[in-house]
Design an enzyme around this catalytic site. Structure first.
Site, PDB file in Angstrom:
ATOM      1  N   GLU A 126      -0.708  18.776  23.426  1.00  0.00           N
ATOM      2  CA  GLU A 126      -1.292  18.541  24.734  1.00  0.00           C
ATOM      3  C   GLU A 126      -2.628  17.818  24.673  1.00  0.00           C
ATOM      4  OE1 GLU A 126       0.594  22.168  27.327  1.00  0.00           O
ATOM      5  OE2 GLU A 126      -1.443  22.444  26.584  1.00  0.00           O
TER       6      GLU A 126
ATOM      7  N   CYS B  31      -3.095  27.993  33.090  1.00  0.00           N
ATOM      8  CA  CYS B  31      -2.859  26.743  32.370  1.00  0.00           C
ATOM      9  C   CYS B  31      -1.455  26.245  32.693  1.00  0.00           C
ATOM     10  CB  CYS B  31      -3.045  26.913  30.879  1.00  0.00           C
ATOM     11  SG  CYS B  31      -2.205  28.327  30.186  1.00  0.00           S
TER      12      CYS B  31
END
Length: 180
Positions: A120, A73
């Site tokens: 996010e 990620c």
């Protein structure tokens, strides 16, 4: 605090609105200090047995050190497409590649003990590989393939061992894959 020696600490991240429209750029340190919504991605790599490749984040990571997480990620850089960023970081973090397919997106916000905040708009990509990773020890301290049943049970019994975004995203991955 973010370690200024961290690779990419001064990268410009893509700020977005609630629909993932780019609205500007800000360096990684300020983004996480201010908790500004930004574009991110999460990669989930499975083997032919349906097991997920997890990584345990290096102890030097600026947040969530030592926690288990999905395969890879990160954030796309200014001017970089999300799929290209996934491919780049999968190679940088795990030393591997895979054909990736976009699955879904979600938004989350998590505050950490060190005062940083992840906020996010996360794009989730899935891929398959029979290869063992060759992780960068500055990024990853351990990795393993795990069955989805075992992972789901572990997350329920020991949530403190896993990253916030994995705990939020995992049920959606399970649903996307049609796993009971």
């Amino acid at each position: 605090m973010i370690n200024m020696d961290d690779k990419g600490a001064n990268e410009l991240l893509i700020l977005v609105d609630e629909e993932d429209n780019g609205i500007g750029f800000l360096d990684k340190v300020k983004v996480h200090q201010k908790g500004v919504l930004h574009r991110a991605f999460s990669v989930f790599i499975f083997n032919n047995a349906g097991e997920l490749l997890l990584q345990r984040r290096a102890l030097s990571k600026y947040h969530s050190p030592g926690l288990w997480s999905n395969t890879c990620c990160s954030h796309p850089r200014k001017g970089e497409g999300t799929l290209r960023a996934c491919e780049r970081r999968l190679q940088e973090e795990m030393g591997m590649s895979s054909d990736l397919k976009f699955a879904f997106s979600f938004t989350y916000r998590a505050e950490f003990e060190n005062g940083l905040t992840e906020h996010e708009f996360d794009h989730v990509y899935l891929g398959y590989s029979q290869n063992l990773p060759n992780p960068d020890p500055c990024e990853v301290m351990d990795s393993k393939y795990i069955s989805m049943d075992e992972l789901q049970n572990n997350v329920l019994s020991r949530p403190e061992d896993y990253t916030e975004w994995l705990k939020i995203c995992l049920p959606r991955v399970v649903q996307y894959l049609g796993i009971n």
